[in-house]
Design an enzyme around this catalytic site. Structure first.
Site, PDB file in Angstrom:
ATOM      1  N   ASP A 125       0.842  -1.181   0.000  1.00 13.41           N
ATOM      2  CA  ASP A 125       0.000   0.000   0.000  1.00 13.41           C
ATOM      3  C   ASP A 125       0.891   1.249   0.000  1.00 13.41           C
ATOM      4  O   ASP A 125       1.706   1.417  -0.890  1.00 13.41           O
ATOM      5  CB  ASP A 125      -0.954  -0.086   1.209  1.00 13.41           C
ATOM      6  CG  ASP A 125      -2.035   0.969   1.234  1.00 13.41           C
ATOM      7  OD1 ASP A 125      -3.039   0.802   0.517  1.00 13.41           O
ATOM      8  OD2 ASP A 125      -1.881   1.957   1.970  1.00 13.41           O
ATOM      9  N   ARG A 126       0.759   2.152   0.990  1.00 13.04           N
ATOM     10  CA  ARG A 126       1.591   3.367   1.005  1.00 13.04           C
ATOM     11  C   ARG A 126       3.072   3.020   1.027  1.00 13.04           C
ATOM     12  O   ARG A 126       3.890   3.682   0.391  1.00 13.04           O
ATOM     13  CB  ARG A 126       1.260   4.256   2.214  1.00 13.04           C
ATOM     14  CG  ARG A 126      -0.185   4.566   2.420  1.00 13.04           C
ATOM     15  CD  ARG A 126      -0.863   5.142   1.192  1.00 13.04           C
ATOM     16  NE  ARG A 126      -0.414   6.475   0.853  1.00 13.04           N
ATOM     17  CZ  ARG A 126      -0.879   7.174  -0.195  1.00 13.04           C
ATOM     18  NH1 ARG A 126      -1.799   6.645  -0.988  1.00 13.04           N
ATOM     19  NH2 ARG A 126      -0.427   8.382  -0.439  1.00 13.04           N
ATOM     20  N   ARG A 129       4.411   2.439  -2.352  1.00 15.00           N
ATOM     21  CA  ARG A 129       4.654   3.672  -3.114  1.00 15.00           C
ATOM     22  C   ARG A 129       5.982   4.305  -2.695  1.00 15.00           C
ATOM     23  O   ARG A 129       6.730   4.812  -3.541  1.00 15.00           O
ATOM     24  CB  ARG A 129       3.479   4.631  -2.923  1.00 15.00           C
ATOM     25  CG  ARG A 129       2.163   4.011  -3.370  1.00 15.00           C
ATOM     26  CD  ARG A 129       0.970   4.951  -3.332  1.00 15.00           C
ATOM     27  NE  ARG A 129      -0.252   4.169  -3.531  1.00 15.00           N
ATOM     28  CZ  ARG A 129      -0.639   3.666  -4.706  1.00 15.00           C
ATOM     29  NH1 ARG A 129       0.075   3.908  -5.796  1.00 15.00           N
ATOM     30  NH2 ARG A 129      -1.740   2.948  -4.802  1.00 15.00           N
ATOM     31  N   HIS A 170     -11.218   7.227   0.858  1.00  7.58           N
ATOM     32  CA  HIS A 170     -10.306   7.869   1.807  1.00  7.58           C
ATOM     33  C   HIS A 170      -9.223   8.678   1.104  1.00  7.58           C
ATOM     34  O   HIS A 170      -8.704   9.636   1.674  1.00  7.58           O
ATOM     35  CB  HIS A 170      -9.685   6.823   2.741  1.00  7.58           C
ATOM     36  CG  HIS A 170      -8.900   5.765   2.039  1.00  7.58           C
ATOM     37  ND1 HIS A 170      -9.485   4.788   1.264  1.00  7.58           N
ATOM     38  CD2 HIS A 170      -7.560   5.527   2.001  1.00  7.58           C
ATOM     39  CE1 HIS A 170      -8.545   3.991   0.783  1.00  7.58           C
ATOM     40  NE2 HIS A 170      -7.380   4.420   1.207  1.00  7.58           N
ATOM     41  N   TRP A 171      -8.874   8.309  -0.144  1.00  4.94           N
ATOM     42  CA  TRP A 171      -7.900   9.100  -0.896  1.00  4.94           C
ATOM     43  C   TRP A 171      -8.375  10.549  -1.023  1.00  4.94           C
ATOM     44  O   TRP A 171      -7.566  11.476  -0.963  1.00  4.94           O
ATOM     45  CB  TRP A 171      -7.715   8.513  -2.297  1.00  4.94           C
ATOM     46  CG  TRP A 171      -6.769   7.364  -2.393  1.00  4.94           C
ATOM     47  CD1 TRP A 171      -6.596   6.344  -1.513  1.00  4.94           C
ATOM     48  CD2 TRP A 171      -5.869   7.115  -3.473  1.00  4.94           C
ATOM     49  NE1 TRP A 171      -5.655   5.475  -1.977  1.00  4.94           N
ATOM     50  CE2 TRP A 171      -5.193   5.913  -3.170  1.00  4.94           C
ATOM     51  CE3 TRP A 171      -5.586   7.769  -4.667  1.00  4.94           C
ATOM     52  CZ2 TRP A 171      -4.222   5.369  -4.023  1.00  4.94           C
ATOM     53  CZ3 TRP A 171      -4.624   7.226  -5.518  1.00  4.94           C
ATOM     54  CH2 TRP A 171      -3.950   6.038  -5.203  1.00  4.94           C
ATOM     55  N   TYR A 232      -1.301  11.777   2.288  1.00  6.22           N
ATOM     56  CA  TYR A 232      -2.187  11.732   1.118  1.00  6.22           C
ATOM     57  C   TYR A 232      -2.227  13.072   0.388  1.00  6.22           C
ATOM     58  O   TYR A 232      -2.386  13.100  -0.841  1.00  6.22           O
ATOM     59  CB  TYR A 232      -3.586  11.291   1.539  1.00  6.22           C
ATOM     60  CG  TYR A 232      -3.689   9.787   1.677  1.00  6.22           C
ATOM     61  CD1 TYR A 232      -4.254   9.009   0.681  1.00  6.22           C
ATOM     62  CD2 TYR A 232      -3.178   9.137   2.803  1.00  6.22           C
ATOM     63  CE1 TYR A 232      -4.337   7.632   0.795  1.00  6.22           C
ATOM     64  CE2 TYR A 232      -3.247   7.756   2.922  1.00  6.22           C
ATOM     65  CZ  TYR A 232      -3.826   7.012   1.920  1.00  6.22           C
ATOM     66  OH  TYR A 232      -3.889   5.639   2.030  1.00  6.22           O
ATOM     67  N   HIS A 293      -7.131  -6.941   0.090  1.00  5.61           N
ATOM     68  CA  HIS A 293      -6.085  -5.915   0.012  1.00  5.61           C
ATOM     69  C   HIS A 293      -4.908  -6.167   0.938  1.00  5.61           C
ATOM     70  O   HIS A 293      -3.755  -5.879   0.591  1.00  5.61           O
ATOM     71  CB  HIS A 293      -6.712  -4.557   0.337  1.00  5.61           C
ATOM     72  CG  HIS A 293      -5.738  -3.430   0.420  1.00  5.61           C
ATOM     73  ND1 HIS A 293      -4.997  -2.999  -0.659  1.00  5.61           N
ATOM     74  CD2 HIS A 293      -5.381  -2.637   1.473  1.00  5.61           C
ATOM     75  CE1 HIS A 293      -4.246  -1.972  -0.302  1.00  5.61           C
ATOM     76  NE2 HIS A 293      -4.443  -1.743   0.987  1.00  5.61           N
TER      77      HIS A 293
END
Length: 315
Positions: A125-126, A129, A170-171, A232, A293
Site C-alpha cells: 500500500d503506502r 509507493r 479515503h484518498w 495523502y 487488500h
C-alpha cells in the site's frame, strides 16, 4: 504489542526526524529496546530486508510475515513518518515533508544508520509507493523491490472513475484542507480504522485486537492523525509532480520489480498493474493472489514465499 522473541523496538533520529519501529535483534541491542545509542548496526551475515507498511497501519502489519523470515534475513520494519510512533513534522503548503521522496530518504538513512548500504525492499500500500520511489531515486541502494497491491499513483489518479472514488474514498477525504479530516479521524480513531479496514474483502478477521488498537493509538487526536492526512495530500500533489518529471525525462525504475495484487480488490478490478508498472520500470513481473487488500495478513504464506524466492535470491 511486541513482535515475537527475536525482535527489538527502535527509535532513531535519521534525516531530521525520529523513526520508530522494530528490527531483528542483534548483539548490539542486547537490552531488548533499541535506542539511538544502542541500535548502531544490524549489519551481519544475513541479508537485509526493509519492510514498509501501508495505511492506516504501522510496522505491526508484518506480525505474521516477520517471524517466518527472521532466521534467514535481517529485518527492519519502520513506522513511516506520520504513522505509528514515528515523528509528525510540520509541513509546508506543498506537503513535501510527507512526499514519497522524503519518506524514501528516511528509509535509506535508517538502513545506512544500521549498517546496510544496499538491501531489498517489500512494501504494501503506502509503503509500496515509498518503495517504488526509493527504487527510482536510490537504485544504487535498492537491489530488488516487491510491491503489494498497488498500481502507479499517477495512473490511478489519472484514471479515476466513480467506481474507484467510491472504493478508495479515503484518498479524496484525507486530502481535504486541514484541519477537518484530522479532527474527524482523531476524534474517533477506532471507528476510522475499523470502518476502513473492516469494509474490505476479509473484514476485520485477519487483525488481532491488540494490533488494531495499536493502529488506532497512532491516530488518536488531531495532531497524531495529521501525519496520514499530510501523506495523502503529498500523494495528490508533489508526488505526482515527481512522477511526471520522471516520465518527461524518460527515467525508468532500474531495480527489478515484482508486483502481487489481490484478486478481491480494487487493483484487480479497475487497473492492469503489470502493464502500468511496465510503463515506469525496466523489469516487472508478478501475479494476482487469491485474497483481499491486506496481503501480508490474509495471504501470509504466499507473501513469505515470494520474499524468499524473489527478494532472498537477490539479497
Amino acid at each position: 504489542m511486541m513482535l515475537d522473541e527475536g525482535f527489538v523496538d527502535f527509535d532513531l533520529e535519521v534525516n531530521g526526524v525520529r523513526i520508530a519501529g522494530a528490527m531483528s535483534a542483534d548483539a548490539d541491542a542486547t537490552d531488548g529496546a533499541a535506542t539511538a545509542t544502542t541500535a548502531t548496526t544490524t549489519a551481519g551475515e544475513k541479508p537485509a530486508l526493509l519492510l514498509l507498511h501501508g495505511h492506516p497501519e504501522n510496522h505491526l502489519m508484518w506480525h505474521r510475515v516477520a517471524p517466518q523470515l527472521i532466521e534467514e534475513l535481517t529485518l527492519v520494519m519502520p513506522d513511516l513518518r506520520g504513522y505509528g510512533r514515528s515523528s509528525r513534522p510540520e509541513s509546508g503548503d506543498d506537503h513535501s515533508a510527507y512526499s514519497n521522496r522524503i519518506m524514501a530518504a528516511d528509509a535509506v538513512a535508517l538502513m545506512e544508520r544500521l549498517g546496510h548500504s544496499s538491501f531489498v525492499v517489500c512494501g504494501h500500500d503506502r509503503g509500496a509507493r515509498v518503495a517504488a520511489r526509493m527504487a527510482a531515486d536510490h537504485p544504487d541502494r535498492v537491489r530488488r523491490v516487491l510491491l503489494l497491491d498497488v498500481a502507479p499513483t499517477l495512473r490511478m489518479y489519472e484514471n479515476t472513475t466513480r467506481a474507484f472514488a467510491e472504493a478508495y474514498w479515503h484518498w479524496f477525504f484525507l486530502i481535504q484542507p486541514a484541519p477537518m479530516p484530522e479532527m474527524l479521524i482523531g476524534a474517533d480513531a477506532k471507528a476510522y480504522i475499523e470502518g476502513l479496514m473492516g469494509a474490505r474483502h476479509a473484514g476485520l478477521a485477519p487483525f488481532p485486537r491488540e494490533v488494531l488498537d495499536s493502529y488506532a493509538e497512532g491516530l488518536r487526536g488531531a495532531d497524531r492523525a495529521r501525519g496520514i492526512c499530510e501523506d495523502y495530500r503529498a500523494s495528490a500533489g508533489i508526488d505526482l509532480d515527481h512522477d511526471r518529471a520522471d516520465i518527461a525525462a524518460g527515467r525508468l525504475i532500474e531495480p527489478e520489480l515484482r508486483v502481487l495484487w489481490a484478486r478481491h480488490g480494487v487493483i484487480e478490478r479497475l487497473f492492469d498493474p503489470l502493464s502500468l508498472w511496465g510503463e515506469v520500470a525496466r523489469s516487472v513481473s508478478g501475479h494476482v493472489v487469491d485474497c483481499g487488500h491486506y496481503l501480508p495478513e490474509e495471504a501470509t504464506a504466499e507473501v513469505v514465499a515470494e520474499i524468499r524466492s524473489f527478494l532472498g535470491s537477490a539479497a
